[in-house]
Design a protein around this motif. Structure first.
Motif, PDB file in Angstrom:
ATOM      1  N   SER A  44      84.716  17.854  32.166  1.00  0.00           N
ATOM      2  CA  SER A  44      84.458  18.760  31.043  1.00  0.00           C
ATOM      3  C   SER A  44      83.571  19.922  31.466  1.00  0.00           C
ATOM      4  O   SER A  44      83.824  21.084  31.109  1.00  0.00           O
ATOM      5  CB  SER A  44      83.802  17.985  29.894  1.00  0.00           C
ATOM      6  N   ALA A  65      87.828  20.645  24.973  1.00  0.00           N
ATOM      7  CA  ALA A  65      87.978  20.063  23.644  1.00  0.00           C
ATOM      8  C   ALA A  65      88.698  18.720  23.703  1.00  0.00           C
ATOM      9  O   ALA A  65      88.293  17.746  23.052  1.00  0.00           O
ATOM     10  CB  ALA A  65      88.736  21.030  22.732  1.00  0.00           C
ATOM     11  N   ASN A  68      86.432  15.866  25.246  1.00  0.00           N
ATOM     12  CA  ASN A  68      85.365  15.423  24.347  1.00  0.00           C
ATOM     13  C   ASN A  68      85.915  14.709  23.121  1.00  0.00           C
ATOM     14  O   ASN A  68      85.330  13.730  22.643  1.00  0.00           O
ATOM     15  CB  ASN A  68      84.497  16.609  23.960  1.00  0.00           C
ATOM     16  N   CYS A  69      87.049  15.180  22.611  1.00  0.00           N
ATOM     17  CA  CYS A  69      87.686  14.505  21.485  1.00  0.00           C
ATOM     18  C   CYS A  69      88.141  13.107  21.892  1.00  0.00           C
ATOM     19  O   CYS A  69      87.921  12.126  21.162  1.00  0.00           O
ATOM     20  CB  CYS A  69      88.859  15.335  20.979  1.00  0.00           C
ATOM     21  N   ALA A  88      83.787  19.426  21.099  1.00  0.00           N
ATOM     22  CA  ALA A  88      85.241  19.595  21.064  1.00  0.00           C
ATOM     23  C   ALA A  88      85.627  20.734  20.129  1.00  0.00           C
ATOM     24  O   ALA A  88      86.453  21.586  20.479  1.00  0.00           O
ATOM     25  CB  ALA A  88      85.902  18.289  20.628  1.00  0.00           C
ATOM     26  N   GLN A  89      85.026  20.772  18.943  1.00  0.00           N
ATOM     27  CA  GLN A  89      85.375  21.810  17.977  1.00  0.00           C
ATOM     28  C   GLN A  89      84.957  23.192  18.455  1.00  0.00           C
ATOM     29  O   GLN A  89      85.706  24.165  18.314  1.00  0.00           O
ATOM     30  CB  GLN A  89      84.738  21.504  16.622  1.00  0.00           C
ATOM     31  N   SER A  91      84.641  24.228  21.524  1.00  0.00           N
ATOM     32  CA  SER A  91      85.522  24.652  22.612  1.00  0.00           C
ATOM     33  C   SER A  91      86.904  25.024  22.093  1.00  0.00           C
ATOM     34  O   SER A  91      87.512  25.993  22.565  1.00  0.00           O
ATOM     35  CB  SER A  91      85.631  23.541  23.655  1.00  0.00           C
ATOM     36  N   ILE A 112      91.155  16.265  16.471  1.00  0.00           N
ATOM     37  CA  ILE A 112      89.706  16.325  16.232  1.00  0.00           C
ATOM     38  C   ILE A 112      89.385  15.892  14.802  1.00  0.00           C
ATOM     39  O   ILE A 112      88.456  15.109  14.572  1.00  0.00           O
ATOM     40  CB  ILE A 112      89.168  17.738  16.521  1.00  0.00           C
TER      41      ILE A 112
END
Length: 208
Positions: A44, A65, A68-69, A88-89, A91, A112
């Motif tokens: 990431s 994103a 991380n999601c 995530a959001q 990015s 997400i």
């Protein structure tokens, strides 16, 4: 003389852009390799560095994103799930500024929202269930043959079928249709999204 200068300028530009392209491809390849080793945090961070350097490329932000999601769905990460989803959001929002009509980005936005929902279904389902479906429908408008959109929408509806009472047979048919779409899917480049087939096969074997 003018023609010679022009030719030299074109050649120099070609070399520079070729080097930049190679640098991007090398960086992306390295990040995927790290991710494949199970080092999601390191991958990431590398995708994030690539995104900072490549101002017009949506793919590095997309993969920050996605990583991380995906990590937020892992029960072992429950205590840090909110932070992962915020990352995530953020990015994905960056990716949207670079590619604002993109079926793959809509699919990931739906994912997400799903990850947020499952953190506290009793509290979040009423708000986020419609948002998830909205994003899948947007993804399908942009690309009706996106296998991740077809599978994701059907899988999400299947997971809530015992509460909503929706008929599962048509949803299983959509799962099977997604397998055909996966089989015929050709990503635009080695770095474009192509994930989801293994999960679709798993769901198809138990779908009734």
């Amino acid at each position: 003389m003018v023609r010679l200068v022009t030719i030299l300028a074109v050649l120099v530009s070609s070399v520079i852009f070729g080097q930049e392209g190679n640098k991007f491809e090398q960086g992306m390849g390295k990040a995927f390799g790290i991710w494949k080793e199970g080092k999601s945090t390191e991958a990431s961070l590398l995708f994030e560095r690539i995104a900072s350097a490549e101002k017009t490329q949506w793919l590095p932000d997309y993969y920050v994103a996605l990583i991380n999601c995906t990590d937020a769905f892992n029960p072992a990460n429950r205590e840090k799930a909110n932070a992962l989803l915020e990352k995530a959001q953020s990015s994905l929002d960056n990716a949207k500024t670079k590619s604002d009509t993109n079926s793959e980005i809509c699919v990931l936005q739906a994912l997400i929202y799903t990850a947020i929902l499952v953190q506290d279904p009793m509290t979040n389902s009423m708000k986020y269930s419609p948002l998830v479906m909205q994003e899948y429908q947007k993804a399908l408008v942009l690309n009706p043959n996106n296998p991740r959109a077809v599978f994701g929408q059907a899988d999400f509806q299947l997971s809530g079928a015992k509460w909503t009472g929706v008929a599962t047979k048509p949803l299983c048919a959509e799962i099977n249709r997604s397998l055909e779409l996966f089989a015929n899917f050709k990503p635009e480049s080695p770095f474009h999204p192509k994930w989801g087939l293994d999960r679709a096969k798993q769901v198809a074997t138990t779908c009734q």
